[in-house]
Scaffold this motif. Sequence first.
Motif, PDB file in Angstrom:
ATOM      1  N   GLN A  11       0.851  -1.193   0.000  1.00 23.39           N
ATOM      2  CA  GLN A  11       0.000   0.000   0.000  1.00 23.39           C
ATOM      3  C   GLN A  11       0.883   1.238   0.000  1.00 23.39           C
ATOM      4  N   LEU A  12       0.418   2.263  -0.680  1.00 22.53           N
ATOM      5  CA  LEU A  12       1.156   3.517  -0.708  1.00 22.53           C
ATOM      6  C   LEU A  12       1.105   4.194   0.658  1.00 22.53           C
ATOM      7  N   LYS A  13       2.177   4.909   0.964  1.00 21.85           N
ATOM      8  CA  LYS A  13       2.227   5.669   2.211  1.00 21.85           C
ATOM      9  C   LYS A  13       1.763   7.089   1.917  1.00 21.85           C
ATOM     10  N   ASP A  14       0.488   7.212   1.560  1.00 20.32           N
ATOM     11  CA  ASP A  14      -0.047   8.537   1.280  1.00 20.32           C
ATOM     12  C   ASP A  14      -1.454   8.692   1.841  1.00 20.32           C
ATOM     13  N   GLU A  15      -1.888   9.930   1.853  1.00 20.33           N
ATOM     14  CA  GLU A  15      -3.173  10.264   2.449  1.00 20.33           C
ATOM     15  C   GLU A  15      -4.339   9.595   1.722  1.00 20.33           C
ATOM     16  N   ALA A  16      -4.263   9.499   0.400  1.00 21.13           N
ATOM     17  CA  ALA A  16      -5.353   8.902  -0.374  1.00 21.13           C
ATOM     18  C   ALA A  16      -5.581   7.442   0.014  1.00 21.13           C
ATOM     19  N   ALA A  17      -4.508   6.711   0.274  1.00 14.77           N
ATOM     20  CA  ALA A  17      -4.647   5.308   0.682  1.00 14.77           C
ATOM     21  C   ALA A  17      -5.396   5.207   2.007  1.00 14.77           C
ATOM     22  N   LEU A  18      -5.099   6.097   2.941  1.00 14.49           N
ATOM     23  CA  LEU A  18      -5.768   6.063   4.244  1.00 14.49           C
ATOM     24  C   LEU A  18      -7.238   6.456   4.146  1.00 14.49           C
ATOM     25  N   VAL A  19      -7.549   7.429   3.324  1.00 12.75           N
ATOM     26  CA  VAL A  19      -8.945   7.814   3.118  1.00 12.75           C
ATOM     27  C   VAL A  19      -9.707   6.627   2.534  1.00 12.75           C
ATOM     28  N   GLN A  20      -9.110   5.937   1.563  1.00 16.37           N
ATOM     29  CA  GLN A  20      -9.761   4.769   0.965  1.00 16.37           C
ATOM     30  C   GLN A  20      -9.938   3.656   2.004  1.00 16.37           C
ATOM     31  N   ILE A  21      -8.961   3.466   2.873  1.00 13.03           N
ATOM     32  CA  ILE A  21      -9.071   2.443   3.921  1.00 13.03           C
ATOM     33  C   ILE A  21     -10.255   2.746   4.830  1.00 13.03           C
ATOM     34  N   GLU A  22     -10.472   4.007   5.155  1.00 12.76           N
ATOM     35  CA  GLU A  22     -11.622   4.361   5.994  1.00 12.76           C
ATOM     36  C   GLU A  22     -12.939   3.947   5.319  1.00 12.76           C
ATOM     37  N   HIS A  23     -13.027   4.133   4.015  1.00 12.30           N
ATOM     38  CA  HIS A  23     -14.239   3.732   3.287  1.00 12.30           C
ATOM     39  C   HIS A  23     -14.369   2.207   3.223  1.00 12.30           C
ATOM     40  N   VAL A  24     -13.258   1.521   3.036  1.00 18.84           N
ATOM     41  CA  VAL A  24     -13.277   0.051   3.032  1.00 18.84           C
ATOM     42  C   VAL A  24     -13.707  -0.454   4.408  1.00 18.84           C
ATOM     43  N   TRP A  25     -13.225   0.189   5.461  1.00 18.68           N
ATOM     44  CA  TRP A  25     -13.587  -0.171   6.839  1.00 18.68           C
ATOM     45  C   TRP A  25     -15.101  -0.074   7.015  1.00 18.68           C
ATOM     46  N   LEU A  26     -15.669   1.047   6.577  1.00 23.78           N
ATOM     47  CA  LEU A  26     -17.116   1.237   6.699  1.00 23.78           C
ATOM     48  C   LEU A  26     -17.877   0.139   5.943  1.00 23.78           C
ATOM     49  N   ARG A  27     -17.464  -0.149   4.704  1.00 21.32           N
ATOM     50  CA  ARG A  27     -18.126  -1.215   3.931  1.00 21.32           C
ATOM     51  C   ARG A  27     -17.963  -2.571   4.600  1.00 21.32           C
ATOM     52  N   ALA A  28     -16.794  -2.831   5.171  1.00 23.77           N
ATOM     53  CA  ALA A  28     -16.549  -4.117   5.833  1.00 23.77           C
ATOM     54  C   ALA A  28     -17.510  -4.310   7.000  1.00 23.77           C
ATOM     55  N   VAL A  29     -17.742  -3.260   7.768  1.00 29.24           N
ATOM     56  CA  VAL A  29     -18.687  -3.342   8.889  1.00 29.24           C
ATOM     57  C   VAL A  29     -20.098  -3.554   8.360  1.00 29.24           C
ATOM     58  N   GLU A  30     -20.484  -2.785   7.353  1.00 29.43           N
ATOM     59  CA  GLU A  30     -21.831  -2.903   6.781  1.00 29.43           C
ATOM     60  C   GLU A  30     -22.092  -4.295   6.213  1.00 29.43           C
ATOM     61  N   GLN A  31     -21.060  -4.892   5.615  1.00 31.88           N
ATOM     62  CA  GLN A  31     -21.208  -6.184   4.948  1.00 31.88           C
ATOM     63  C   GLN A  31     -20.776  -7.363   5.822  1.00 31.88           C
ATOM     64  N   HIS A  32     -20.461  -7.089   7.084  1.00 31.08           N
ATOM     65  CA  HIS A  32     -20.021  -8.132   8.024  1.00 31.08           C
ATOM     66  C   HIS A  32     -18.812  -8.892   7.463  1.00 31.08           C
ATOM     67  N   ASP A  33     -17.892  -8.162   6.867  1.00 28.85           N
ATOM     68  CA  ASP A  33     -16.714  -8.754   6.232  1.00 28.85           C
ATOM     69  C   ASP A  33     -15.559  -8.778   7.225  1.00 28.85           C
ATOM     70  N   MET A  34     -15.489  -9.860   7.964  1.00 27.72           N
ATOM     71  CA  MET A  34     -14.459 -10.001   9.000  1.00 27.72           C
ATOM     72  C   MET A  34     -13.056 -10.039   8.411  1.00 27.72           C
ATOM     73  N   ALA A  35     -12.891 -10.633   7.240  1.00 26.24           N
ATOM     74  CA  ALA A  35     -11.564 -10.715   6.629  1.00 26.24           C
ATOM     75  C   ALA A  35     -11.025  -9.325   6.333  1.00 26.24           C
ATOM     76  N   ALA A  36     -11.852  -8.486   5.728  1.00 26.68           N
ATOM     77  CA  ALA A  36     -11.415  -7.124   5.410  1.00 26.68           C
ATOM     78  C   ALA A  36     -11.134  -6.334   6.679  1.00 26.68           C
ATOM     79  N   LEU A  37     -12.025  -6.423   7.647  1.00 20.33           N
ATOM     80  CA  LEU A  37     -11.840  -5.692   8.891  1.00 20.33           C
ATOM     81  C   LEU A  37     -10.609  -6.196   9.636  1.00 20.33           C
ATOM     82  N   GLY A  38     -10.393  -7.500   9.603  1.00 19.63           N
ATOM     83  CA  GLY A  38      -9.217  -8.081  10.258  1.00 19.63           C
ATOM     84  C   GLY A  38      -7.910  -7.598   9.660  1.00 19.63           C
ATOM     85  N   CYS A  39      -7.911  -7.293   8.366  1.00 18.30           N
ATOM     86  CA  CYS A  39      -6.707  -6.752   7.731  1.00 18.30           C
ATOM     87  C   CYS A  39      -6.443  -5.312   8.144  1.00 18.30           C
ATOM     88  N   ILE A  40      -7.486  -4.575   8.427  1.00 15.15           N
ATOM     89  CA  ILE A  40      -7.337  -3.158   8.787  1.00 15.15           C
ATOM     90  C   ILE A  40      -6.940  -2.995  10.249  1.00 15.15           C
TER      91      ILE A  40
END
Length: 155
Positions: free
Chosen positions: A27-56
Amino acid sequence: MGCPVKSVFPLLLLCSLAHGAVCPTGQLKDEAALVQIEHVWLRAVEQHDMAALGCILADEFEEADFAGSLIERSAMLASAANRGNVQPAVELSDLHAHVYGDFAYARGLAVIRSDDGKHPLKSRFTDIFIYRDGRWQCVAGHESHFPENRLAGTH
C-alpha cells in the motif's frame, strides 16, 4: 460487482480486500490510501466482512468510544460478524489523513442515520495507523459524538 476504481493499482488492492481476499501489501504511504481504507472499513462493517476488517485492525487495536469505553480488536470483530446487528446508514465526510513516515492518522465525521426518524447522530473520529507488513494497520481510534445543537462543520 467489485469496487468502482479509477485505474489506481493500490486502490485495486483495497477493493480485493473488501471482498475477503488476503491482506494487501505494498500500500502507498499517502493520504489517499488512508482515506480509501476508511471507506473500506465502513463497507466491511456494513457487509459483516471479518476478513477485510481483520486486515485493517492491528492485533493491539483499541478504540475509545463516545461513552469512554475501550473496545478491543476482538470485540470490534465480533460485533461486525454478528449478522443480527442491523447496521444504520453511515456517511463519512470531512475526511482527512496525515502521514508521517510509518505513522499516520485519519480524522473525519460520521453521520449515522437510523430508520426511526430521529435526528442523525454525528460523530467525529480519529484513527491512528502504523505501516507494517507492507500495509496500513489501525492501532487505535477515538470517537466523540456531537451535541445535538452543534453544527457539523465546526472543528
